[in-house]
Design an enzyme around this catalytic site. Sequence first.
Site, PDB file in Angstrom:
ATOM      1  N   HIS A 197     -16.938  18.166  47.520  1.00 11.18           N
ATOM      2  CA  HIS A 197     -16.907  19.572  47.097  1.00 11.18           C
ATOM      3  C   HIS A 197     -15.525  19.952  46.570  1.00 11.18           C
ATOM      4  O   HIS A 197     -15.144  21.121  46.592  1.00 11.18           O
ATOM      5  CB  HIS A 197     -17.286  20.519  48.246  1.00 11.18           C
ATOM      6  CG  HIS A 197     -18.630  20.284  48.844  1.00 11.18           C
ATOM      7  ND1 HIS A 197     -19.768  20.969  48.458  1.00 11.18           N
ATOM      8  CD2 HIS A 197     -19.025  19.410  49.806  1.00 11.18           C
ATOM      9  CE1 HIS A 197     -20.798  20.550  49.156  1.00 11.18           C
ATOM     10  NE2 HIS A 197     -20.380  19.594  49.982  1.00 11.18           N
ATOM     11  N   SER A 327       0.465  17.728  23.225  1.00 11.71           N
ATOM     12  CA  SER A 327       0.518  19.131  22.854  1.00 11.71           C
ATOM     13  C   SER A 327       1.366  19.332  21.618  1.00 11.71           C
ATOM     14  O   SER A 327       2.381  18.657  21.431  1.00 11.71           O
ATOM     15  CB  SER A 327       1.093  19.954  24.006  1.00 11.71           C
ATOM     16  OG  SER A 327       1.297  21.307  23.622  1.00 11.71           O
ATOM     17  N   LYS A 333       4.277  16.627  27.064  1.00  8.79           N
ATOM     18  CA  LYS A 333       2.954  16.679  27.694  1.00  8.79           C
ATOM     19  C   LYS A 333       2.090  15.528  27.198  1.00  8.79           C
ATOM     20  O   LYS A 333       2.030  15.254  26.004  1.00  8.79           O
ATOM     21  CB  LYS A 333       2.274  18.008  27.375  1.00  8.79           C
ATOM     22  CG  LYS A 333       1.042  18.313  28.222  1.00  8.79           C
ATOM     23  CD  LYS A 333       0.540  19.728  27.930  1.00  8.79           C
ATOM     24  CE  LYS A 333      -0.531  20.168  28.894  1.00  8.79           C
ATOM     25  NZ  LYS A 333      -1.754  19.372  28.791  1.00  8.79           N
ATOM     26  N   GLU A 340     -11.363  12.152  27.613  1.00  8.67           N
ATOM     27  CA  GLU A 340     -11.957  13.289  26.916  1.00  8.67           C
ATOM     28  C   GLU A 340     -12.837  12.830  25.755  1.00  8.67           C
ATOM     29  O   GLU A 340     -13.888  13.429  25.485  1.00  8.67           O
ATOM     30  CB  GLU A 340     -10.848  14.217  26.419  1.00  8.67           C
ATOM     31  CG  GLU A 340     -10.108  14.898  27.568  1.00  8.67           C
ATOM     32  CD  GLU A 340      -8.815  15.557  27.130  1.00  8.67           C
ATOM     33  OE1 GLU A 340      -8.466  15.467  25.934  1.00  8.67           O
ATOM     34  OE2 GLU A 340      -8.146  16.157  27.984  1.00  8.67           O
TER      35      GLU A 340
END
Length: 475
Positions: A197, A327, A333, A340
Site C-alpha cells: 500500500h 530537464s 536533473k 517511462e
Amino acid sequence: MSKTRIEHDSMGEVALPADAYYGPQTQRAVENFPISGRRLPSELIHALGLVKWAAAAANRDLGRLTGAKKNPLNNRQVEALLAACREVAERKFDDQFPVDVFQTGSGTSSNMNANEVIANRAIELSGGDRFAPHKPIHPNDHVNLGQSTNDIFPTAIHVAAASAIQARLIPALQHCHQVLADKAAEWSEILKIGRTHLADATPLTLGQEIGGLARQIERSAARAGAALQALLELPAGGTAVGTGINTHVEFGRRVSKLLAQETGIPFVEAANHFEANAQRDGVVECHGQLRTIAATLFNVANNLRWLACGPRCGLYEIKLPDRQPGSSIMPGKVNPVLCESAIQVAARVLGNDQTITLCGAAGGQFQLNVTMPLMGDVLLESIRLLAAATDALTNLCLTDMQANPEACEAAVEKSLALVTGLNPYIGYEQAAALAKEAFATGKTIRQLCREKNLLSEEQLNAALDPWRMTKPQDG
C-alpha cells in the site's frame, strides 16, 4: 517516356504509374482509400509473399499450374512465379505496396496488390514483357490459383505475427528475465524494507524484490509462447466461405506444411475452415496474451521507477544509469526515461487490445471478418513495440542498474513494521500499541521494548532480527 500506362481489369481501363509492378486493382485501391498514408506493415507484406510462395509450390506439386485447363504455365514460368514470390518475401518490393491500411475489410486490395506485383515480376523473370496487354502469368488465374483473399490474408496475418513473436518478442523477454534474475542473485544479501500500500511493511531482500520482477517477465515470455500457439491453425484452403471451392483438397495441408518448414513454426491446416475463415478469435486470443505482457511491462517499469526515485528526497534503493539530461530548466536533473518509454508502450498496447477485441467481436458477420487489415496492423504494432521496448529497457537500463545498499539498509531498523516480529511474544494488540508509541515518540521498536523490559535481550534480538523476517521459520 510517358509517366503513366494504361491497363485494364474487369471494370475497365485504369491509368497507373508507368514503371509500377502493381496493376489496375492496386491503383483503384490507392485512389479509393486516401485515408491515413499508413501502408500495410512490412511484416505482413513479407508474409504475403511467403504465403504466395507456399501456394504456388503446392499448386506446382499438385500439377495445377502446368496442367491448367486454361492458360497453363510452362516450367520456366512456374519457377519464375516461385522466384517472384520469394522476392516479395525477401523485402525486395516493399515500395510496390502503396495501399492504405484502412481499405477493404477483407484485405482484398492488398491481396491483389501482391498478386499483381508477383505476376508482373514473374513475367519479367521468365523473359516476357510485363507491360504487354496480355498477361501470360495472370494475377488471378495463376498467382491466386486455389485461393481467396478470405483465407489467404488471415493466413498471412498469422504467419507474420507468429514469426515476429518467435524472432523478436520471445528472445527480448527471455533476455530481460535473465538480466533481472542475475541482479536478484547478486543482491540477495542486501536487506531492505518492504512496502505494501506504499506503506512500510516487513523486511525482505532487494534480491527477493527484483526476483519477483524477474518472475513476472519469465511468465511474460511463456505468455508470448501462448500467443504464438493461438496462431498455429491456418485458414488457407477454405477459399471464399470455407468450402474450399476452386482449390485442391490437399492444398491447405500442403501450404501449412510448407510454411511450417520455412519458418520453423508448427503451422497446421485449420481444423474447421468455416471457423477459420469467418472468425479471428485466434488473433483476439493472441493479443490477449500481449495485453497481459503489456500490463506486466507497465508494472515492472513503474516499480523500478519508484525504487530509483530520488536521489536525495526519494527512496533511491536502486540506481538507474544516466541516459540523458532530464530537464530543460533544472540543471543536473536525470529522469528514468527508459522506464517511462516502456510505460508508454504498454499503454499503447493496452489500447490496441480494445481495438482488436472490438474487431474480433463485432467485425465479422457470417463467413467473413471485415476488419482484417486493421487487426493485422494493430497486432503487428503491439508485437513490434513490446519487443523493442523490452530490448531498450534491458540493454540501456537494467544491464547497468545498480543497488544502493546504504539506502536500503538505513530504513530497516527505524521501520515500525519490525514490530510484526513481536506478535508471537506479546500479541497483535500490544504490538500495535507499541508501534503507535514508537511513531509518536520517534523512538525505535527496540528502544521501547528495552525501556519497558518486555523481552529478554536474547528474545528481543531474535524477534527483531530482520533477516529472520525474510523467510518462513521452522516450528
